[in-house]
Design a protein around this motif. Sequence first.
Motif, PDB file in Angstrom:
ATOM      1  N   ARG A  14      -0.228  30.367 -35.436  1.00  0.00           N
ATOM      2  CA  ARG A  14      -1.518  29.994 -34.853  1.00  0.00           C
ATOM      3  C   ARG A  14      -1.676  28.476 -34.789  1.00  0.00           C
ATOM      4  NH1 ARG A  14      -5.614  33.931 -34.949  1.00  0.00           N
ATOM      5  NH2 ARG A  14      -7.175  32.382 -35.519  1.00  0.00           N
ATOM      6  N   ARG A  15      -1.245  27.754 -35.822  1.00  0.00           N
ATOM      7  CA  ARG A  15      -1.337  26.289 -35.793  1.00  0.00           C
ATOM      8  C   ARG A  15      -0.437  25.697 -34.710  1.00  0.00           C
ATOM      9  NH1 ARG A  15      -3.794  23.435 -39.650  1.00  0.00           N
ATOM     10  NH2 ARG A  15      -4.681  24.547 -41.442  1.00  0.00           N
ATOM     11  N   GLU A  16       0.760  26.245 -34.596  1.00  0.00           N
ATOM     12  CA  GLU A  16       1.695  25.722 -33.589  1.00  0.00           C
ATOM     13  C   GLU A  16       1.186  25.978 -32.179  1.00  0.00           C
ATOM     14  OE1 GLU A  16       4.725  23.482 -32.553  1.00  0.00           O
ATOM     15  OE2 GLU A  16       4.418  24.040 -34.661  1.00  0.00           O
ATOM     16  N   TYR A  17       0.563  27.140 -31.990  1.00  0.00           N
ATOM     17  CA  TYR A  17       0.047  27.460 -30.666  1.00  0.00           C
ATOM     18  C   TYR A  17      -1.164  26.588 -30.316  1.00  0.00           C
ATOM     19  CZ  TYR A  17      -1.873  30.140 -26.769  1.00  0.00           C
ATOM     20  OH  TYR A  17      -2.368  30.500 -25.540  1.00  0.00           O
ATOM     21  N   GLY A  22       1.805  24.953 -27.766  1.00  0.00           N
ATOM     22  CA  GLY A  22       0.713  25.467 -26.948  1.00  0.00           C
ATOM     23  C   GLY A  22       1.075  26.591 -26.025  1.00  0.00           C
ATOM     24  N   THR A  23       2.352  27.039 -26.018  1.00  0.00           N
ATOM     25  CA  THR A  23       2.737  28.171 -25.164  1.00  0.00           C
ATOM     26  C   THR A  23       3.362  29.251 -26.036  1.00  0.00           C
ATOM     27  OG1 THR A  23       4.953  27.318 -24.722  1.00  0.00           O
ATOM     28  CG2 THR A  23       3.195  26.634 -23.233  1.00  0.00           C
ATOM     29  N   ILE A  24       3.241  30.477 -25.548  1.00  0.00           N
ATOM     30  CA  ILE A  24       3.783  31.602 -26.312  1.00  0.00           C
ATOM     31  C   ILE A  24       5.293  31.533 -26.386  1.00  0.00           C
ATOM     32  CG2 ILE A  24       4.031  34.120 -26.324  1.00  0.00           C
ATOM     33  CD1 ILE A  24       1.250  34.306 -25.158  1.00  0.00           C
ATOM     34  N   VAL A  25       5.929  31.244 -25.270  1.00  0.00           N
ATOM     35  CA  VAL A  25       7.390  31.177 -25.234  1.00  0.00           C
ATOM     36  C   VAL A  25       7.883  30.044 -26.116  1.00  0.00           C
ATOM     37  CG1 VAL A  25       9.397  30.803 -23.753  1.00  0.00           C
ATOM     38  CG2 VAL A  25       7.479  32.181 -22.925  1.00  0.00           C
ATOM     39  N   THR A  29      10.227  30.435 -29.402  1.00  0.00           N
ATOM     40  CA  THR A  29      11.550  29.805 -29.463  1.00  0.00           C
ATOM     41  C   THR A  29      11.673  28.897 -30.677  1.00  0.00           C
ATOM     42  OG1 THR A  29      11.671  29.860 -27.037  1.00  0.00           O
ATOM     43  CG2 THR A  29      13.189  28.372 -28.196  1.00  0.00           C
ATOM     44  N   LYS A  30      10.637  28.129 -30.960  1.00  0.00           N
ATOM     45  CA  LYS A  30      10.695  27.182 -32.069  1.00  0.00           C
ATOM     46  C   LYS A  30      10.750  27.882 -33.435  1.00  0.00           C
ATOM     47  CE  LYS A  30       8.331  23.215 -34.092  1.00  0.00           C
ATOM     48  NZ  LYS A  30       7.190  22.263 -33.975  1.00  0.00           N
ATOM     49  N   LEU A  31       9.962  28.926 -33.601  1.00  0.00           N
ATOM     50  CA  LEU A  31       9.892  29.601 -34.899  1.00  0.00           C
ATOM     51  C   LEU A  31      10.854  30.769 -35.014  1.00  0.00           C
ATOM     52  CD1 LEU A  31       6.035  29.603 -35.494  1.00  0.00           C
ATOM     53  CD2 LEU A  31       7.736  27.978 -36.314  1.00  0.00           C
ATOM     54  N   GLY A  32      11.532  31.129 -33.952  1.00  0.00           N
ATOM     55  CA  GLY A  32      12.517  32.200 -34.000  1.00  0.00           C
ATOM     56  C   GLY A  32      11.914  33.568 -34.183  1.00  0.00           C
ATOM     57  N   VAL A  33      10.764  33.835 -33.551  1.00  0.00           N
ATOM     58  CA  VAL A  33      10.124  35.139 -33.640  1.00  0.00           C
ATOM     59  C   VAL A  33       9.967  35.700 -32.237  1.00  0.00           C
ATOM     60  CG1 VAL A  33       8.894  34.547 -35.756  1.00  0.00           C
ATOM     61  CG2 VAL A  33       7.823  34.103 -33.540  1.00  0.00           C
ATOM     62  N   ARG A  35       7.998  37.291 -28.954  1.00  0.00           N
ATOM     63  CA  ARG A  35       6.756  36.936 -28.278  1.00  0.00           C
ATOM     64  C   ARG A  35       5.630  37.894 -28.641  1.00  0.00           C
ATOM     65  NH1 ARG A  35      10.677  36.392 -24.416  1.00  0.00           N
ATOM     66  NH2 ARG A  35      10.128  38.367 -23.434  1.00  0.00           N
ATOM     67  N   ARG A  36       5.973  39.190 -28.924  1.00  0.00           N
ATOM     68  CA  ARG A  36       4.929  40.136 -29.328  1.00  0.00           C
ATOM     69  C   ARG A  36       4.248  39.678 -30.623  1.00  0.00           C
ATOM     70  NH1 ARG A  36       8.890  43.912 -27.824  1.00  0.00           N
ATOM     71  NH2 ARG A  36       9.468  44.144 -30.044  1.00  0.00           N
ATOM     72  N   MET A  37       5.030  39.134 -31.564  1.00  0.00           N
ATOM     73  CA  MET A  37       4.443  38.656 -32.808  1.00  0.00           C
ATOM     74  C   MET A  37       3.548  37.449 -32.554  1.00  0.00           C
ATOM     75  SD  MET A  37       6.257  37.594 -36.414  1.00  0.00           S
ATOM     76  CE  MET A  37       6.679  39.284 -36.791  1.00  0.00           C
ATOM     77  N   VAL A  38       3.935  36.584 -31.633  1.00  0.00           N
ATOM     78  CA  VAL A  38       3.093  35.428 -31.315  1.00  0.00           C
ATOM     79  C   VAL A  38       1.758  35.900 -30.742  1.00  0.00           C
ATOM     80  CG1 VAL A  38       2.901  33.326 -29.933  1.00  0.00           C
ATOM     81  CG2 VAL A  38       5.108  33.974 -30.930  1.00  0.00           C
ATOM     82  N   ARG A  39       1.818  36.851 -29.822  1.00  0.00           N
ATOM     83  CA  ARG A  39       0.576  37.373 -29.248  1.00  0.00           C
ATOM     84  C   ARG A  39      -0.297  38.030 -30.329  1.00  0.00           C
ATOM     85  NH1 ARG A  39       4.353  39.083 -25.198  1.00  0.00           N
ATOM     86  NH2 ARG A  39       4.160  37.792 -23.305  1.00  0.00           N
ATOM     87  N   GLU A  40       0.348  38.792 -31.239  1.00  0.00           N
ATOM     88  CA  GLU A  40      -0.412  39.444 -32.317  1.00  0.00           C
ATOM     89  C   GLU A  40      -1.067  38.416 -33.237  1.00  0.00           C
ATOM     90  OE1 GLU A  40       0.276  42.538 -36.100  1.00  0.00           O
ATOM     91  OE2 GLU A  40       1.913  42.139 -34.671  1.00  0.00           O
ATOM     92  N   ALA A  41      -0.369  37.315 -33.547  1.00  0.00           N
ATOM     93  CA  ALA A  41      -0.915  36.281 -34.417  1.00  0.00           C
ATOM     94  C   ALA A  41      -2.061  35.535 -33.746  1.00  0.00           C
ATOM     95  CB  ALA A  41       0.183  35.306 -34.828  1.00  0.00           C
ATOM     96  N   ILE A  42      -1.957  35.327 -32.418  1.00  0.00           N
ATOM     97  CA  ILE A  42      -3.043  34.650 -31.712  1.00  0.00           C
ATOM     98  C   ILE A  42      -4.296  35.520 -31.710  1.00  0.00           C
ATOM     99  CG2 ILE A  42      -3.773  33.790 -29.440  1.00  0.00           C
ATOM    100  CD1 ILE A  42      -0.828  33.046 -28.946  1.00  0.00           C
ATOM    101  N   GLY A  43      -4.108  36.838 -31.607  1.00  0.00           N
ATOM    102  CA  GLY A  43      -5.245  37.744 -31.565  1.00  0.00           C
ATOM    103  C   GLY A  43      -5.932  37.925 -32.913  1.00  0.00           C
ATOM    104  N   SER A  44      -5.194  37.836 -34.059  1.00  0.00           N
ATOM    105  CA  SER A  44      -5.796  38.060 -35.375  1.00  0.00           C
ATOM    106  C   SER A  44      -4.974  37.333 -36.435  1.00  0.00           C
ATOM    107  CB  SER A  44      -5.834  39.556 -35.696  1.00  0.00           C
ATOM    108  OG  SER A  44      -6.265  39.775 -37.024  1.00  0.00           O
ATOM    109  N   ALA A  45      -5.721  36.753 -37.419  1.00  0.00           N
ATOM    110  CA  ALA A  45      -5.035  36.043 -38.495  1.00  0.00           C
ATOM    111  C   ALA A  45      -4.403  37.000 -39.504  1.00  0.00           C
ATOM    112  CB  ALA A  45      -6.013  35.115 -39.226  1.00  0.00           C
TER     113      ALA A  45
END
Length: 511
Positions: A14-17, A22-25, A29-33, A35-45
């Motif tokens: 969430r901090r990185e986004y 600022g982008t999901i991709v 790429t940076k954190l090695g996870v 994209r579904r996990m990035v979307r899930e983290a943006i939606g809820s902590a």
Amino acid sequence: MDWRTKVELFEQIRREYEFGIGTIVGVATKLGVHRRMVREAIGSALPKPRKKPERPRWKLKEAVDFVDAILEADRKASRKQRHTAHRIWTRIGNELPTCKIAERTVREYVHDRKIALGLMGRETCVPQSYAWGTESQVDWYEAYADLGGERVKLQVFAIRSMASGAAFHCAYLHATQQAFLEAHELAFAYFGGVFRKLRYDNLTSAVRKILRGHRREETARFVAFRSHWRFEAEFCTPAEPHEKGGIEGEAGYFRRNHWVPVPAAADLADMNRQLLAGCQHDERRVIAGREQTVGAGMVIEREHLLPLATEGADLAQTSFPTVNGLGCVKVLTNTYSVPLPAGAQVQAKAYASTVELWHEGRCVARHERCYRRQQQILDLEHYLDVLYRKPGALAGSKPLEQKRQAGLWPPSFDRIWEALMERHGKQSGTRQMIDLLKLSQKHGQQKLQEAVESALSSSCYDAAAVQHLLNAEDLRRTECEAIDIGALERYARPLPVMLEYDQLLSAGATR
């Protein structure tokens, strides 16, 4: 990935986004996870709980009907005679040999099915509060100890104050009614007073018959004991141990902290001293949810307890047996020796650890209580008068055999007995040995043994020598009170000369 690690990863995403790429991709790429996990983290902590997949139990399929039939039959069986998961797995191996299945698989299925059938569950308990001195709970539990180097199973009496949390534990070899009542009195002395209400299980020492509801037909001795100490008794519902959960938890706590590892003691009395020290040690602990220590609560509660009775209740189980031709009386299932003629009637008082035999208002014999059946408990001292008339019976007598087995017949007794028989003949020497044994009634076993060993070390094989050594201290005290020149001269002689002088005097007096 555990829950905490995943929450921290979500925070980093969430901090990185928000403040970084600022982008999901880019974040993925940076954190090695993914994209579904990035979307899930943006939606809820907070991460969503992981779904547990339901996998078919292919190996269990063959045994499902067999296990279900066992559990269904258990609904009609006694609670203590129902199948455990391990027992079901054992039966599957014996009765369904083609079904090769792990015990863990059976255990998980049995756990789920027992909950569904109502055979397993946890009760919700309501917290209780107790006024000072109002209630205590009582129970027995088993524990093992090494007494004299031998592993022994003990029955432990436990009582716990529900207000202060203080407890008292006392061990017995058997949970008899006498032990049950005696432990109460020891507990009352420990607490410094009597609780107004004591809560029990339906133990046979107090309850003869369970009636409808909370009514009980109590034993007459327990009713008399309760009346003497002026407390009220309440009994739990059968098979509902949570109704006295305080003492159940106390037994577990005390066992874990004072019975582990298995304690060692010289005898039962030493074991109870250790238990008392454990009870006193627990007075320093603070029970969760309370402000003061257990010991401080005891001090406060002592002021609210009923005062102790001026004297204890009569705890003995009394009978009136008659002395038989073997000089014994039968108490419960065993016979005990008594120094009375055949045909005499005695009052037998059976306590938790001893049996007392009374005649004409005085205690004539006291034995350690035997809990085996059809045993003879014999004391050699009770037969000395008879053996003096029948000296030939001493060597093969059962009282002498029991004394040897108990370790109370030292080798020095055999040595002086043999010397007396060689010197005075078998019958006369045995009679002199019996005279020596009678001296233990006045001076005690230990002093007699020391006197015999002292005489043997001086090569004095005579009963008069042993008697002189036993009376030496009394003679010295007499010497201090009244000066006797002759006595002073005798004590000034060496021991062998003095003993020989005594023998000459006694021989002259005999002539």
